[in-house]
Design an enzyme around this catalytic site. Structure first.
Site, PDB file in Angstrom:
ATOM      1  N   ASP A  82      34.546  35.624  30.885  1.00 54.24           N
ATOM      2  CA  ASP A  82      34.751  34.295  31.462  1.00 54.24           C
ATOM      3  C   ASP A  82      34.143  34.316  32.859  1.00 54.24           C
ATOM      4  O   ASP A  82      33.668  35.355  33.318  1.00 54.24           O
ATOM      5  CB  ASP A  82      36.243  33.920  31.517  1.00 54.24           C
ATOM      6  CG  ASP A  82      37.095  35.059  32.028  1.00 54.24           C
ATOM      7  OD1 ASP A  82      36.611  35.807  32.906  1.00 54.24           O
ATOM      8  OD2 ASP A  82      38.239  35.213  31.569  1.00 54.24           O
ATOM      9  N   ASP A  84      34.631  33.349  36.927  1.00 56.37           N
ATOM     10  CA  ASP A  84      35.486  32.931  38.032  1.00 56.37           C
ATOM     11  C   ASP A  84      34.581  32.473  39.160  1.00 56.37           C
ATOM     12  O   ASP A  84      33.485  33.007  39.334  1.00 56.37           O
ATOM     13  CB  ASP A  84      36.341  34.100  38.527  1.00 56.37           C
ATOM     14  CG  ASP A  84      37.278  34.613  37.440  1.00 56.37           C
ATOM     15  OD1 ASP A  84      37.828  33.779  36.703  1.00 56.37           O
ATOM     16  OD2 ASP A  84      37.441  35.838  37.320  1.00 56.37           O
ATOM     17  N   ASP A 157      38.580  44.935  44.272  1.00 57.96           N
ATOM     18  CA  ASP A 157      38.872  46.333  43.963  1.00 57.96           C
ATOM     19  C   ASP A 157      37.634  47.240  43.996  1.00 57.96           C
ATOM     20  O   ASP A 157      37.511  48.102  44.855  1.00 57.96           O
ATOM     21  CB  ASP A 157      39.659  46.474  42.651  1.00 57.96           C
ATOM     22  CG  ASP A 157      39.118  45.634  41.507  1.00 57.96           C
ATOM     23  OD1 ASP A 157      38.034  45.037  41.664  1.00 57.96           O
ATOM     24  OD2 ASP A 157      39.774  45.579  40.447  1.00 57.96           O
TER      25      ASP A 157
HETATM   26  P1  ATP Z   1      36.890  41.098  32.998  1.00 59.53           P
HETATM   27  O1  ATP Z   1      35.529  40.694  32.620  1.00 59.53           O
HETATM   28  O2  ATP Z   1      37.379  42.222  32.170  1.00 59.53           O
HETATM   29  O3  ATP Z   1      37.855  39.959  33.150  1.00 59.53           O
HETATM   30  P2  ATP Z   1      36.911  41.070  35.848  1.00 59.53           P
HETATM   31  O4  ATP Z   1      36.190  41.936  36.825  1.00 59.53           O
HETATM   32  O5  ATP Z   1      36.539  39.625  35.822  1.00 59.53           O
HETATM   33  O6  ATP Z   1      36.735  41.745  34.451  1.00 59.53           O
HETATM   34  P3  ATP Z   1      39.617  40.214  36.357  1.00 59.53           P
HETATM   35  O7  ATP Z   1      40.873  40.943  36.092  1.00 59.53           O
HETATM   36  O8  ATP Z   1      39.332  38.966  35.604  1.00 59.53           O
HETATM   37  O9  ATP Z   1      38.448  41.272  36.144  1.00 59.53           O
HETATM   38  O10 ATP Z   1      39.542  39.919  37.917  1.00 59.53           O
HETATM   39  C1  ATP Z   1      38.527  39.127  38.501  1.00 59.53           C
HETATM   40  C2  ATP Z   1      38.096  39.722  39.842  1.00 59.53           C
HETATM   41  O11 ATP Z   1      39.179  39.663  40.770  1.00 59.53           O
HETATM   42  C3  ATP Z   1      37.707  41.188  39.794  1.00 59.53           C
HETATM   43  O12 ATP Z   1      36.344  41.352  39.453  1.00 59.53           O
HETATM   44  C4  ATP Z   1      38.001  41.651  41.201  1.00 59.53           C
HETATM   45  O13 ATP Z   1      36.962  41.284  42.073  1.00 59.53           O
HETATM   46  C5  ATP Z   1      39.217  40.826  41.576  1.00 59.53           C
HETATM   47  N1  ATP Z   1      40.490  41.520  41.298  1.00 59.53           N
HETATM   48  C6  ATP Z   1      41.262  41.361  40.215  1.00 59.53           C
HETATM   49  N2  ATP Z   1      42.352  42.136  40.273  1.00 59.53           N
HETATM   50  C7  ATP Z   1      42.281  42.797  41.441  1.00 59.53           C
HETATM   51  C8  ATP Z   1      43.134  43.734  42.099  1.00 59.53           C
HETATM   52  N3  ATP Z   1      44.257  44.166  41.529  1.00 59.53           N
HETATM   53  N4  ATP Z   1      42.747  44.178  43.325  1.00 59.53           N
HETATM   54  C9  ATP Z   1      41.607  43.735  43.893  1.00 59.53           C
HETATM   55  N5  ATP Z   1      40.775  42.879  43.313  1.00 59.53           N
HETATM   56  C10 ATP Z   1      41.090  42.398  42.109  1.00 59.53           C
HETATM   57 MG    MG Z   2      37.587  38.117  34.577  1.00 59.00          MG
END
Ligand code: ATP
Ligand code: MG
Length: 476
Positions: A82, A84, A157
């Site tokens: 997705d 963001d 992160d």
């Molecule tokens: P996926 O494609 O698996 O959803 P993602 O990187 O988009 O991976 P998400 O959990 O959707 O992961 O989180 C979106 C973004 O928010 C991450 O890429 C990161 O930048 C930030 N983020 C999410 N959780 C944390 C956390 N616990 N600490 C710091 N940053 C975070």
């Molecule tokens: Mg995500």
């Protein structure tokens, strides 16, 4: 007064002029920019909805970028799950620009911008306060201060998760050398890893998730503190753990992620089920079969059901207890109910599984004994059960893992697909005339008194979701 309070809770208000960050500051932060094309980003891979969200915000004078997994996966040529968006507009300012949008989250608000069925989660740049409220282990309890884009990058992160892509200008902003780390397939925590894990222990689970999902190597300094800090996961609210575990299981590489969890020792204490299950050879076989099936569904773009998944993860433990309780003389169905309750009670202490999901799990489990009763009208009624499909898929896992004879799975497969004559022939084959029925006689006698679905003669009870006399789920 109210304004002052809002300022206090949310930190300073972002200003439109954040958009023009001074070049010196950018240089100090090590900001690097890349044309998207140079990194192989295919603009067609960025959803129209994400593009339009950024474009609309930019036309109104704000900064707006696709951020996180959407950018990382676009560079890696993976299909982003997705998109963001991060912006310097406040939630109210975002809300005002999109008719179909709503603000969610009571404390740190984000805006869901809707385009058809697609939702773009749009959040305002945030900073990590140096004086943030923490618990005694350093876990940040409130992380809701707005900040600059540079602040926003620093609180993310991993370096590979802190890239910002402007789809209108086709430009990537990289504050923490995330591009370099993507190219060397390295997972590196931004800042001091131990501090970042103390702030939010869930980040340790995220190491396992991204290492497994992306096949990246974990940079040694990022890995090192995990062994020591793993117990901090015990302080994380169980609903949050559940969300993060669900993301891990739904990553499409759940088997690899579980391997990572085990390699880091993170499965201990986190999920009592995983502790025990993975240490039993038969439990491991069952869970692996379930995770393989889940990964295959994701690869085929099919939805996965959290109820089915968690039902599978807990099954080896339930099955072991079920056997033990039956050996002590309890009736088949009652024994299963007791086993289910005891395992769910234990699990709920660590990981809060949502009530709705628990009720799906109960349904899938409680139907299982009926697959082994291929007499009378039971199989015909079972076909009508609203959760027949899920329960049958579950039965197949039990067969695949060696718990049940695969012939039983095949029989049900044929029975479900068969016409009337074929079904009769299958019933005949399962109950040859003159031969005693399968099952142990004493258990059958006791079963007659039990109230479980399929045990009595009342067909209506059969389609009930679960034993009506059963107490409500204890996990939530
Ligand atoms: P996926 O494609 O698996 O959803 P993602 O990187 O988009 O991976 P998400 O959990 O959707 O992961 O989180 C979106 C973004 O928010 C991450 O890429 C990161 O930048 C930030 N983020 C999410 N959780 C944390 C956390 N616990 N600490 C710091 N940053 C975070
Ligand atoms: Mg995500």
């Amino acid at each position: 007064m109210i304004k002052a309070l809002i300022q206090k809770v949310f930190g300073r208000k972002p200003r439109k002029d954040d958009a023009a960050a001074p070049a010196g500051k950018a240089a100090r932060s090590g900001l690097q920019t890349y044309p998207g094309a140079q990194l192989g980003i295919d603009p067609r891979g960025i959803s129209q909805a994400a593009y339009r969200t950024c474009e609309t915000l930019q036309q109104a004078g704000y900064k707006a970028y696709v951020v996180g997994g959407g950018v990382r996966d676009a560079i890696l040529k993976l299909k982003p799950k997705d998109f963001d968006v991060a912006t310097n507009a406040t939630p109210d300012q975002v809300r005002a620009l999109f008719r179909r949008s709503r603000i969610i989250g009571p404390r740190f608000q984000i805006v869901h911008v809707m385009f058809g069925r697609e939702v773009i989660e749009t959040s305002t740049f945030r900073a990590l306060q140096s004086d943030a409220l923490t618990d005694e282990h350093g876990r940040v309890l409130r992380d809701n201060e707005w900040g600059s884009q540079e602040d926003d990058a620093a609180r993310r992160d991993f370096t590979v998760n802190a890239l910002y892509y402007d789809p209108v200008a086709d430009q990537v902003l990289d504050y923490h050398q995330g591009v370099r780390d993507i190219q060397s397939r390295t997972l590196r925590m931004i800042g001091d890893p131990a501090t970042r894990y103390r702030e939010d222990p869930v980040r340790m689970l995220r190491v396992a998730r991204f290492a497994g999902k992306l096949g990246f190597h974990v940079e040694p300094a990022t890995r090192k503190p995990v062994a020591e800090l793993a117990p901090l996961l015990g302080n994380v609210p169980s609903a949050r753990l559940f969300d993060e575990m669900l993301k891990l299981f739904a990553s499409g590489k759940s088997l690899a992620c579980i391997e990572e969890l085990r390699a880091e020792g993170l499965h201990h204490g986190l999920l009592p089920m995983l502790d025990l299950v993975l240490e039993l050879p038969e439990g491991q076989r069952f869970v692996e079969a379930a995770l393989r099936a889940t990964d295959e569904r994701i690869a085929q773009d099919k939805p996965i059901s959290p109820g089915f998944l968690f039902a599978a993860l807990l099954w080896p433990q339930i099955n072991a207890r079920w056997k033990k309780i039956r050996a002590e003389g309890e009736a088949l169905y009652q024994a299963l109910m007791i086993a289910i309750d005891s395992v769910l009670d234990e699990q709920a202490e660590k990981l809060a599984i949502q009530r709705r999901i628990v009720s799906d799990m109960r349904e899938i489990w409680s139907v299982q004994p009926r697959f082994e009763r291929r007499t009378g009208s039971t199989p015909y009624r079972l076909l009508e059960h609203p959760r027949f499909r899920a329960a049958f898929d579950f039965l197949l896992l039990r067969c695949e893992s060696g718990e049940l004879d695969p012939a039983l799975g095949q029989w049900w497969h044929d029975f479900a697909d068969g016409d009337r004559d074929q079904r009769e022939a299958l019933m005949e084959a399962a109950n040859p005339r003159g031969k005693p029925r399968t099952g142990d006689a004493p258990a059958r006698k006791r079963r007659r008194r039990s109230r479980g679905p399929g045990e009595g003669s009342n067909g209506a009870q059969d389609s009930a979701p679960a034993d009506p006399g059963h107490p409500p789920p204890s996990a939530s």
